[in-house]
Design an enzyme around this catalytic site. Structure first.
Site, PDB file in Angstrom:
ATOM      1  N   ASP A  86       1.136  -0.979  -0.014  1.00  0.00           N
ATOM      2  CA  ASP A  86      -0.253  -0.294   0.289  1.00  0.00           C
ATOM      3  C   ASP A  86       0.402   1.211  -0.084  1.00  0.00           C
ATOM      4  OD1 ASP A  86      -1.758   1.646   0.125  1.00  0.00           O
ATOM      5  OD2 ASP A  86      -3.388   0.622   1.943  1.00  0.00           O
TER       6      ASP A  86
HETATM    7  C1  BGC Z   1      -4.985   3.089   0.138  1.00  0.00           C
HETATM    8  C2  BGC Z   1      -5.142   2.511  -0.915  1.00  0.00           C
HETATM    9  C3  BGC Z   1      -4.609   3.129  -2.000  1.00  0.00           C
HETATM   10  C4  BGC Z   1      -3.634   3.709  -2.048  1.00  0.00           C
HETATM   11  C5  BGC Z   1      -3.829   4.262  -3.413  1.00  0.00           C
HETATM   12  C6  BGC Z   1      -4.122   4.085   0.164  1.00  0.00           C
HETATM   13  O1  BGC Z   1      -4.235   5.312   1.247  1.00  0.00           O
HETATM   14  O2  BGC Z   1      -4.857   2.373   1.170  1.00  0.00           O
HETATM   15  O3  BGC Z   1      -6.565   2.049  -0.756  1.00  0.00           O
HETATM   16  O4  BGC Z   1      -5.229   2.652  -3.564  1.00  0.00           O
HETATM   17  O5  BGC Z   1      -3.779   4.452  -1.018  1.00  0.00           O
HETATM   18  O6  BGC Z   1      -4.166   5.675  -3.558  1.00  0.00           O
END
Ligand code: BGC
Length: 743
Positions: free
Chosen positions: A225
């Protein structure tokens, strides 16, 4: 492929391990193209400008209902189609991989991202998510399932250590991922921020190395993530391929070089990690195509999704559907400023947002309206205007819910109440007009101490850009509600099974409720809830009969069929739910678990025999230990068909003997041994040479419960101490016989 890898320097390989939001690094290698990621899962969040700090500055796109909404459709085909629609839109925006679906279970209704997840149940989650992935990828857009694993809260999400037992981890939280990964085969898997039993997910030997890569044989790209990479070296060794975004350029290359020089990482390991990204780049390149699509048709599909997903929770005296001639008024600011999606990385810029008031007034220009509140505040004037408006009509359509700021990625809710201003409005309106129909916008369950003030309640969830027209169709009965809750609505927060352990202390959160989460707890503990899992009303009625179950040992499945009849006067859809009660429900396991479902359409008076199958795999439990494994337990299984976990309409039993019995050890008591078919006979024969022990065995079949207990509670360990003839060797031989598979 080998040739691309051969052309790359260590620095170039290192740069392929990191993604700069949103594209991967470009390399001076003509065979290797960047790939582009964008957030999902309810629409394509494609930023207008890369590196824009305003994460909401995105290109307009269709805003579909949130996952908590569309999971309530319980409709596999619909979710497959939804995946296809999103896949097409992604292609049209040059997006290669959509960062979705999110399949974490809803452990607490407080979870800030619950609107982005499907359910509290792993079966319904995994069935729908598998279809979503298949649909998306059919259109050439890769799916990235997230957040692997056990990301069930936003509080301290980047550091929290989830302390969880092996069995609930496997049987609930990982099961939600297992089928989507093994059958859906998403191009990417995104690891979660948190730790699980001490290991950060992105580098976890257990989660990524042993389970995802090992047991599930996952071949695609594993990405962290955002900013969630910790020990990159350990991550690479366990199967991680990409950090999103992470260290880049010189620093990253330097670090990789140091690992290689110190012999802490081998070039083979590095190549293995990089190879997956090259493959992904290749896959993305091949799938690229110029696509255009009919925006109106996609908007209409967003409406269809909302129609299938909204849940009618209450309908006293058939107040709904409305008649065209009914005199209605509309109250609540959300009728003109709808809440239709959640906040954070899934937030999109809707292409065409409908509002209920606007649509209704196009048909009935004179409909009286009062805002009643502004976001979560109200005033005496607004309340007075609302009361006066309510008094003018026969029926009140009252829009209530959670304002946008209440539910978002990044933080959890702290209570389950809707704003006081909304509750006050309902109270005052219902005093002047008792025929109140509440329409609720929210991404997750709310407490409803006010439920008696509402004669009807339609849970609209977060219905996306076309939610208003879907509402209109349902309220006026042009369509029949067919959504069913994919999560429990508790009466109050303190009833929830993880109430005492959510969100944990600054370091860790303990999942002490084990398996007993969501309906598994409420059903097993017989705890009253506001609305049970699987519940939802229709404008018609359905009756169940003739449930039949048989085992097909060759195919390793149970065949189930049940007769369902539409006994009302309107066409409608029913979600036939199959719950299974396995042997030994008192062992800390839930009594019943959802193992199959089917959504069917029936005309008035029509009857169908619904055929379903449950794979033995889905009946297995995880037996932990050094050689942990999935086992099918022998014994009596009760199969229930019903309308919700709380309304089981038919039950059938089946004896399974093709699995395994519990292992008998020197510490198993006689009472438990003789419950297993065939073991009494073996014990009787083998203990004949040990009369003292035989006496205890015989006591087990006495009429007197005290005597039964004197025999039944004895184990071989206990017998050994009272029966000098029983030696360790005898016990070992007995155990071998007792545990041998029947011929
Ligand atoms: C989230 C993800 C997301 C990523 C990119 C993160 O903060 O947990 O679900 O895909 O950001 O935006």
């Amino acid at each position: 492929m080998a040739s691309i890898l051969d052309q790359l320097t260590i620095e170039e390989k290192a740069s392929l391990l990191s993604q700069i939001v949103w594209e991967t690094t470009e390399l001076p290698c003509e065979d290797l193209e960047k790939f582009l990621l964008a957030d999902g899962p309810a629409g394509i969040r494609r930023l207008k400008e890369y590196f824009d700090e305003d994460i909401y500055n995105t290109l307009p796109t269709t805003c579909y209902p949130s996952p908590s909404t569309y999971a309530s459709s319980w409709n596999r085909e619909l979710i497959h189609e939804l995946g296809r629609h999103l896949g097409i839109e992604a292609k049209s925006m040059d997006v290669d991989v959509l960062l979705g679906p999110g399949v974490n279970l809803k452990r607490s209704p407080l979870g800030g991202r619950n609107f982005e997840y499907y359910s509290e149940d792993p079966y319904v989650t995994s069935e729908l998510a598998t279809e979503y992935i298949k649909g998306l990828q059919e259109e050439g857009t890769g799916a990235c399932i997230k957040h692997f694993a056990v990301n069930n809260q936003e509080t301290r999400r980047m550091t929290i250590d989830v302390r969880i037992g092996e069995e609930p981890l496997r049987e609930l939280y990982l099961r939600a991922f297992q089928k989507p990964v093994t059958e859906g085969k998403p191009w990417m898997v995104m690891t979660a921020y948190n730790r699980v039993n001490g290991e950060y997910c992105g580098e976890s030997r257990k989660l990524v190395g042993e389970i995802l890569r090992g047991e599930w044989g996952y071949e695609g790209t594993v990405v962290t993530d955002c900013f969630a990479a910790h020990d990159l070296k350990k991550g690479i060794q366990n199967g991680l391929n990409l950090q999103m975004p992470g260290e880049t350029g010189e620093r990253l290359a330097q670090r990789i070089r140091e690992y290689l020089e110190a012999g802490e990482l081998t070039e083979e390991e590095l190549d293995r990690a990089v190879r997956k990204n090259i493959l992904l780049s290749e896959r993305a390149r091949q799938a690229r195509k110029k696509v255009s699509y009919d925006r109106e048709a996609h908007h209409a599909f967003a409406r269809r999704t909302a129609l299938e997903s909204m849940v009618l929770l209450k309908n006293r005296s058939g107040l709904l559907p409305l008649q065209e001639s009914d005199s209605v008024c509309v109250i609540g600011e959300m009728a003109e400023k709808p809440r239709f999606q959640g906040g954070g990385s899934s937030h999109v810029n809707p292409w065409k947002l409908e509002t209920f008031l606007d649509l209704l007034r196009r048909q009935k220009p004179e409909v009286p309206y009062a805002a009643g509140y502004q976001e979560d505040q109200t005033t005496e004037e607004l309340l007075l205007e609302a009361r006066q408006t309510a008094a003018k009509a026969d029926k009140v359509l009252l829009f209530l819910g959670l304002p946008e700021i209440y539910e978002s990625e990044g933080y959890d809710r702290t209570d389950l109440r809707i704003p006081e201003a909304h509750e006050e409005l309902l109270e005052q309106v219902s005093q002047v007009n008792p025929r109140v129909i509440v329409i609720l916008f929210n991404g997750a369950p709310v407490e409803m101490p006010w439920i008696d003030r509402a004669d009807a309640l339609l849970e609209a969830y977060l219905p996306g850009e076309a939610g208003a027209s879907a509402l209109l169709e349902l309220l006026y009965g042009r369509e029949n509600p067919s959504g069913r809750l994919a999560e429990t609505f508790p009466i109050k927060l303190s009833d929830t099974p993880c109430y005492l352990n959510f969100p944990g202390d600054p370091n860790a959160v303990r999942y002490s409720e084990g398996f007993l989460t969501g309906y598994r707890y409420y059903d097993t503990a017989r705890k009253e809830v506001r609305f049970p899992f699987g519940f939802g009303l229709s404008y018609t009625e359905f009756a169940y009969s003739g449930l039949e179950v048989s085992q097909n040992p060759q195919k390793r499945l149970l065949e189930i069929s049940v007769q369902v009849k539409n006994t009302g006067t309107l066409a409608g859809k029913e979600v036939v739910q199959i719950y299974v009660e396995g042997p030994d429900p008192k062992g800390g396991r839930p009594v019943r678990e959802l193992k199959q479902f089917a959504k069917i359409s029936l005309e008035p008076g029509e009857e169908k025999r619904v055929q379903m199958r449950i794979s033995e795999e889905d009946l297995k439990i995880y037996r932990p230990g050094n050689s942990g494994r999935w086992v099918l337990r022998n014994g009596c299984y009760r199969i229930y068909a019903g309308k919700s976990i709380a309304e089981l309409c038919a039950c059938a039993e089946i004896e399974i003997t093709s699995g395994i019995w519990p292992e008998i050890t020197e510490n198993t008591c006689l009472g438990d041994m003789i419950r297993i078919p065939g073991k009494w006979e073996i014990l009787q024969e083998e203990l004949a040479a040990h009369p003292r022990s035989l006496e205890f065995l015989t006591l087990c079949r006495n009429d007197n419960p005290l005597k039964i207990s004197m025999g039944g509670l004895m184990s071989f360990q206990n017998l050994k101490r009272t029966d000098p003839s029983l030696k360790d060797d005898d016990i070992a031989k007995l155990l071998e016989k007792l545990n041998a598979e029947p011929a």
